[in-house]
Design an enzyme around this catalytic site. Structure first.
Site, short mmCIF file in Angstrom:
data_model
loop_
_atom_site.label_atom_id
_atom_site.label_comp_id
_atom_site.label_asym_id
_atom_site.label_seq_id
_atom_site.Cartn_x
_atom_site.Cartn_y
_atom_site.Cartn_z
N SER A 46 0.86 -1.18 0.00
CA SER A 46 0.00 0.00 0.00
C SER A 46 0.90 1.23 0.00
CB SER A 46 -0.91 0.01 1.24
OG SER A 46 -1.80 1.09 1.19
N GLU A 47 0.60 2.18 -0.88
CA GLU A 47 1.53 3.28 -1.11
C GLU A 47 1.71 4.21 0.08
OE1 GLU A 47 -1.43 6.22 -3.57
OE2 GLU A 47 -1.04 4.22 -4.30
N ASN A 48 0.82 4.08 1.09
CA ASN A 48 1.01 4.91 2.29
C ASN A 48 2.05 4.34 3.23
OD1 ASN A 48 -0.99 2.87 2.67
ND2 ASN A 48 -1.55 3.79 4.61
#
Length: 218
Positions: A46-48
């Site tokens: 997940s890019e976060n």
């Protein structure tokens, strides 16, 4: 009838391969986490700043501090790592993501994708999509085949501002699985109960239909 959101996620999960690092976009792509085969070693990113994302949590597993890029609560798998978004994007930009699955507003026969804004209507922000379409090795997008007015979203040329150019490999819609190559959409599979004729009628871009087209299995 076409595929439900869950069926689309189940079919997308069949594109996973053992050992893959995979980024899942917001919306239908995040549901893929629920359908990873139990005997397959896949690390969902997940890019976060989360690597090793698991399926959506049951009530007893819920931890409000564990969220995906869409601000939804998630679980982690053994070996998961949590880090800053700067490190997450270094992973994406460095070409270390094997597959990314993204939602889209439009896709065209040249592999262009428009996924981030509709002028005068919707500006939700680019998010990580531009980095993902530039850095991932394999890109699949998912969306409905037509909009609410019945107009095709599978086009000769995208009409909306592009997220990326010449980057999409496959498209899964609620009607069909399509591969993009040689400046055309190639029909690989059709949703159960959906005819080839309907797919042809609702596809505005160049569509190649070669032989008998099988129904999807999940």
């Amino acid at each position: 009838m076409g595929l439900t959101r869950e069926q689309m996620a189940m079919r997308l999960a069949k594109e996973l391969q053992d050992g893959y690092y995979v980024n899942l976009g917001i919306g239908i792509p995040t549901l893929v986490a629920n359908y990873v085969p139990p005997d397959m070693a896949v690390m969902l990113q997940s890019e976060n700043g989360l690597l090793g994302m698991g399926p959506y949590p049951l009530d007893a597993e819920l931890d409000a501090d564990l969220i995906n890029a869409g601000k939804e609560t998630v679980t982690t798998v053994p070996g998961a790592a949590i880090f800053s978004s700067a490190e997450s994007f270094a992973m994406i930009r460095g070409g270390h993501v094997d597959l990314t699955v993204l939602g889209a507003f439009e896709v065209d026969q040249y592999g262009n994708i428009a996924s981030w804004m509709i002028p005068n209507k919707l500006v939700k922000g680019m998010g990580g999509a531009m980095d993902l379409v530039a850095g991932a090795k394999n890109i699949i997008c998912t969306m409905t085949h037509a909009n609410k007015a019945g107009e095709s979203k599978v086009l000769e040329r995208c009409s909306l501002p592009l997220t990326g150019a010449g980057c999409i490999n496959k498209v899964l819609t609620d009607l069909a699985l399509l591969e993009i190559k040689n400046g055309a959409f190639y029909l690989l599979e059709r949703a159960p109960g959906v005819s080839v004729e309907e797919i042809v009628r609702k596809t505005a871009g160049a569509l190649v239909v070669d032989g008998d087209i099988p129904e999807m299995t999940f």
